[in-house]
Write a protein that holds these residues in place. Structure first.
Motif, PDB file in Angstrom:
ATOM      1  N   ALA A 148      62.807  14.701   9.799  1.00 24.62           N
ATOM      2  CA  ALA A 148      63.504  14.363   8.550  1.00 24.62           C
ATOM      3  C   ALA A 148      63.208  12.936   8.102  1.00 24.62           C
ATOM      4  O   ALA A 148      63.918  12.382   7.266  1.00 24.62           O
ATOM      5  CB  ALA A 148      65.012  14.542   8.746  1.00 24.62           C
ATOM      6  N   LEU A 149      62.163  12.355   8.633  1.00 25.81           N
ATOM      7  CA  LEU A 149      61.884  10.934   8.386  1.00 25.81           C
ATOM      8  C   LEU A 149      61.678  10.604   6.915  1.00 25.81           C
ATOM      9  O   LEU A 149      61.886   9.465   6.489  1.00 25.81           O
ATOM     10  CB  LEU A 149      60.668  10.497   9.205  1.00 25.81           C
ATOM     11  N   ASP A 150      61.304  11.597   6.109  1.00 27.57           N
ATOM     12  CA  ASP A 150      61.120  11.344   4.680  1.00 27.57           C
ATOM     13  C   ASP A 150      62.431  10.975   3.992  1.00 27.57           C
ATOM     14  O   ASP A 150      62.429  10.483   2.866  1.00 27.57           O
ATOM     15  CB  ASP A 150      60.476  12.547   3.995  1.00 27.57           C
ATOM     16  N   ARG A 151      63.554  11.176   4.635  1.00 30.68           N
ATOM     17  CA  ARG A 151      64.865  10.832   4.063  1.00 30.68           C
ATOM     18  C   ARG A 151      65.214   9.360   4.239  1.00 30.68           C
ATOM     19  O   ARG A 151      66.179   8.880   3.651  1.00 30.68           O
ATOM     20  CB  ARG A 151      65.971  11.674   4.714  1.00 30.68           C
ATOM     21  N   LEU A 152      64.472   8.658   5.093  1.00 26.42           N
ATOM     22  CA  LEU A 152      64.743   7.251   5.358  1.00 26.42           C
ATOM     23  C   LEU A 152      64.491   6.436   4.092  1.00 26.42           C
ATOM     24  O   LEU A 152      63.435   6.552   3.469  1.00 26.42           O
ATOM     25  CB  LEU A 152      63.844   6.759   6.501  1.00 26.42           C
ATOM     26  N   ASN A 153      65.446   5.626   3.692  1.00 20.18           N
ATOM     27  CA  ASN A 153      65.388   4.876   2.442  1.00 20.18           C
ATOM     28  C   ASN A 153      65.160   3.389   2.733  1.00 20.18           C
ATOM     29  O   ASN A 153      66.102   2.645   2.958  1.00 20.18           O
ATOM     30  CB  ASN A 153      66.682   5.090   1.657  1.00 20.18           C
ATOM     31  N   ILE A 154      63.903   2.995   2.723  1.00 20.02           N
ATOM     32  CA  ILE A 154      63.546   1.583   2.885  1.00 20.02           C
ATOM     33  C   ILE A 154      62.823   1.176   1.614  1.00 20.02           C
ATOM     34  O   ILE A 154      61.791   1.746   1.268  1.00 20.02           O
ATOM     35  CB  ILE A 154      62.652   1.362   4.120  1.00 20.02           C
ATOM     36  N   ARG A 155      63.384   0.213   0.906  1.00 21.11           N
ATOM     37  CA  ARG A 155      62.840  -0.180  -0.397  1.00 21.11           C
ATOM     38  C   ARG A 155      62.892  -1.694  -0.566  1.00 21.11           C
ATOM     39  O   ARG A 155      63.677  -2.370   0.081  1.00 21.11           O
ATOM     40  CB  ARG A 155      63.659   0.438  -1.527  1.00 21.11           C
ATOM     41  N   THR A 156      62.097  -2.150  -1.509  1.00 14.85           N
ATOM     42  CA  THR A 156      62.222  -3.549  -1.924  1.00 14.85           C
ATOM     43  C   THR A 156      63.514  -3.664  -2.732  1.00 14.85           C
ATOM     44  O   THR A 156      64.063  -2.665  -3.201  1.00 14.85           O
ATOM     45  CB  THR A 156      61.039  -3.998  -2.808  1.00 14.85           C
ATOM     46  N   ILE A 157      63.962  -4.867  -2.948  1.00 14.42           N
ATOM     47  CA  ILE A 157      65.157  -5.067  -3.757  1.00 14.42           C
ATOM     48  C   ILE A 157      64.939  -4.516  -5.171  1.00 14.42           C
ATOM     49  O   ILE A 157      65.828  -3.900  -5.741  1.00 14.42           O
ATOM     50  CB  ILE A 157      65.581  -6.565  -3.788  1.00 14.42           C
ATOM     51  N   HIS A 158      63.728  -4.660  -5.691  1.00 14.15           N
ATOM     52  CA  HIS A 158      63.424  -4.149  -7.035  1.00 14.15           C
ATOM     53  C   HIS A 158      63.446  -2.617  -7.048  1.00 14.15           C
ATOM     54  O   HIS A 158      63.996  -2.003  -7.958  1.00 14.15           O
ATOM     55  CB  HIS A 158      62.057  -4.663  -7.506  1.00 14.15           C
ATOM     56  N   GLY A 159      62.840  -1.996  -6.039  1.00 19.66           N
ATOM     57  CA  GLY A 159      62.827  -0.543  -5.952  1.00 19.66           C
ATOM     58  C   GLY A 159      64.220   0.035  -5.765  1.00 19.66           C
ATOM     59  O   GLY A 159      64.566   1.069  -6.341  1.00 19.66           O
ATOM     60  N   PHE A 160      65.032  -0.650  -4.986  1.00 19.71           N
ATOM     61  CA  PHE A 160      66.408  -0.209  -4.757  1.00 19.71           C
ATOM     62  C   PHE A 160      67.210  -0.250  -6.061  1.00 19.71           C
ATOM     63  O   PHE A 160      67.894   0.710  -6.406  1.00 19.71           O
ATOM     64  CB  PHE A 160      67.058  -1.090  -3.687  1.00 19.71           C
ATOM     65  N   CYS A 161      67.091  -1.346  -6.784  1.00 21.38           N
ATOM     66  CA  CYS A 161      67.821  -1.476  -8.051  1.00 21.38           C
ATOM     67  C   CYS A 161      67.338  -0.453  -9.078  1.00 21.38           C
ATOM     68  O   CYS A 161      68.148   0.156  -9.777  1.00 21.38           O
ATOM     69  CB  CYS A 161      67.673  -2.896  -8.604  1.00 21.38           C
ATOM     70  N   LEU A 162      66.021  -0.245  -9.150  1.00 22.78           N
ATOM     71  CA  LEU A 162      65.476   0.739 -10.085  1.00 22.78           C
ATOM     72  C   LEU A 162      66.001   2.136  -9.765  1.00 22.78           C
ATOM     73  O   LEU A 162      66.382   2.889 -10.670  1.00 22.78           O
ATOM     74  CB  LEU A 162      63.948   0.718 -10.040  1.00 22.78           C
ATOM     75  N   ARG A 163      66.059   2.471  -8.476  1.00 12.24           N
ATOM     76  CA  ARG A 163      66.571   3.785  -8.084  1.00 12.24           C
ATOM     77  C   ARG A 163      68.043   3.933  -8.488  1.00 12.24           C
ATOM     78  O   ARG A 163      68.449   4.974  -9.017  1.00 12.24           O
ATOM     79  CB  ARG A 163      66.411   3.988  -6.590  1.00 12.24           C
ATOM     80  N   LEU A 164      68.839   2.904  -8.239  1.00 12.25           N
ATOM     81  CA  LEU A 164      70.249   2.964  -8.632  1.00 12.25           C
ATOM     82  C   LEU A 164      70.398   3.147 -10.137  1.00 12.25           C
ATOM     83  O   LEU A 164      71.194   3.970 -10.596  1.00 12.25           O
ATOM     84  CB  LEU A 164      70.975   1.690  -8.201  1.00 12.25           C
ATOM     85  N   LEU A 165      69.635   2.387 -10.906  1.00 17.85           N
ATOM     86  CA  LEU A 165      69.730   2.487 -12.363  1.00 17.85           C
ATOM     87  C   LEU A 165      69.273   3.846 -12.875  1.00 17.85           C
ATOM     88  O   LEU A 165      69.862   4.385 -13.808  1.00 17.85           O
ATOM     89  CB  LEU A 165      68.918   1.374 -13.027  1.00 17.85           C
ATOM     90  N   SER A 166      68.249   4.408 -12.250  1.00 16.10           N
ATOM     91  CA  SER A 166      67.758   5.714 -12.708  1.00 16.10           C
ATOM     92  C   SER A 166      68.688   6.849 -12.289  1.00 16.10           C
ATOM     93  O   SER A 166      68.813   7.848 -12.989  1.00 16.10           O
ATOM     94  CB  SER A 166      66.338   5.971 -12.225  1.00 16.10           C
ATOM     95  N   GLU A 167      69.378   6.705 -11.164  1.00 16.15           N
ATOM     96  CA  GLU A 167      70.307   7.742 -10.717  1.00 16.15           C
ATOM     97  C   GLU A 167      71.658   7.656 -11.390  1.00 16.15           C
ATOM     98  O   GLU A 167      72.363   8.661 -11.506  1.00 16.15           O
ATOM     99  CB  GLU A 167      70.479   7.666  -9.195  1.00 16.15           C
ATOM    100  N   TYR A 168      72.032   6.469 -11.830  1.00 16.91           N
ATOM    101  CA  TYR A 168      73.358   6.264 -12.433  1.00 16.91           C
ATOM    102  C   TYR A 168      73.247   5.504 -13.747  1.00 16.91           C
ATOM    103  O   TYR A 168      73.856   4.433 -13.928  1.00 16.91           O
ATOM    104  CB  TYR A 168      74.267   5.503 -11.452  1.00 16.91           C
ATOM    105  N   PRO A 169      72.500   6.043 -14.729  1.00 14.51           N
ATOM    106  CA  PRO A 169      72.292   5.295 -15.978  1.00 14.51           C
ATOM    107  C   PRO A 169      73.583   5.099 -16.778  1.00 14.51           C
ATOM    108  O   PRO A 169      73.793   4.012 -17.333  1.00 14.51           O
ATOM    109  CB  PRO A 169      71.291   6.147 -16.737  1.00 14.51           C
ATOM    110  N   LEU A 170      74.418   6.109 -16.846  1.00  9.88           N
ATOM    111  CA  LEU A 170      75.650   5.967 -17.618  1.00  9.88           C
ATOM    112  C   LEU A 170      76.618   4.989 -16.967  1.00  9.88           C
ATOM    113  O   LEU A 170      77.238   4.163 -17.627  1.00  9.88           O
ATOM    114  CB  LEU A 170      76.325   7.331 -17.800  1.00  9.88           C
ATOM    115  N   GLU A 171      76.735   5.089 -15.648  1.00 13.55           N
ATOM    116  CA  GLU A 171      77.639   4.206 -14.923  1.00 13.55           C
ATOM    117  C   GLU A 171      77.187   2.734 -15.004  1.00 13.55           C
ATOM    118  O   GLU A 171      78.013   1.829 -14.981  1.00 13.55           O
ATOM    119  CB  GLU A 171      77.720   4.602 -13.447  1.00 13.55           C
ATOM    120  N   SER A 172      75.882   2.524 -15.151  1.00 11.11           N
ATOM    121  CA  SER A 172      75.363   1.149 -15.205  1.00 11.11           C
ATOM    122  C   SER A 172      75.606   0.501 -16.564  1.00 11.11           C
ATOM    123  O   SER A 172      75.559  -0.722 -16.676  1.00 11.11           O
ATOM    124  CB  SER A 172      73.866   1.127 -14.896  1.00 11.11           C
ATOM    125  N   GLY A 173      75.850   1.330 -17.579  1.00 12.66           N
ATOM    126  CA  GLY A 173      76.062   0.774 -18.912  1.00 12.66           C
ATOM    127  C   GLY A 173      74.776   0.270 -19.558  1.00 12.66           C
ATOM    128  O   GLY A 173      74.813  -0.462 -20.531  1.00 12.66           O
TER     129      GLY A 173
END
Length: 175
Positions: A148-173
């Protein structure tokens, strides 16, 4: 003479402090951990050991308990499989780095560490007290986690923020 004794004492103090930091990184998970150190000092090795300790121990147990409480996750025998536990465990790990190379530099050692554990050995730097005592348990969990190693979430700070914004666009405003 005197200056030399002080330098030796300082080195012993630094080594003891380093060993304590490594122990904390692998055994204390009730609070976030931030590592700050110069290049080549072992930050990636410590974070890799922390991830291995978490996914083999407390993370695995938390995922197993959560799946056992969730009736939709249970199979015919009412017990979650190792594969389901591994997916949930790795899906709950997030490591945020600041350099572009760090995600790849951390994913490979995690995979190599799990493979080593599956063969019955502990990777260098992983403290024996940071993982389950039973070799059979370590091997079984490592095998499932490798699948299940493909589930491991290691990202740069930029990649992490981009993922959050793309998954929660409405919540981010944000548009």
């Amino acid at each position: 003479g005197y200056g030399r004794v002080t330098a030796v004492d300082d080195m012993k103090t630094l080594r003891a402090s380093d060993l304590e930091a490594r122990r904390v990184a692998q055994t204390e998970f009730d609070r976030p951990l931030a590592l700050e150190a110069g290049a080549g000092t072992g930050k990636t090795a410590i974070l890799t050991a922390r991830i291995l300790a978490w996914i083999l121990g407390p993370g695995w147990e938390k995922a197993k308990n959560a799946l056992e409480r969730n009736p939709r996750s249970k199979g015919k025998d009412k017990k979650p499989t190792a594969d389901h536990i591994a997916v949930r465990t790795l899906g709950r790990v997030t490591a945020v780095t600041f350099t572009e190379a760090a995600p790849a530099e951390m994913t490979s050692p995690v995979a190599e560490g799990l493979a080593k554990i599956e063969r019955g050995n502990l990777p260098v730097g992983l403290l024996p007290k940071a993982v389950p005592e039973s070799e059979a348990v370590r091997k079984s969990r490592a095998r499932a986690l490798l699948g299940a190693l493909d589930r491991l979430n290691i990202r740069t700070i930029h990649g992490f923020c981009l993922r959050l914004l793309s998954e929660y666009p409405l919540e981010s405003g944000m548009h």
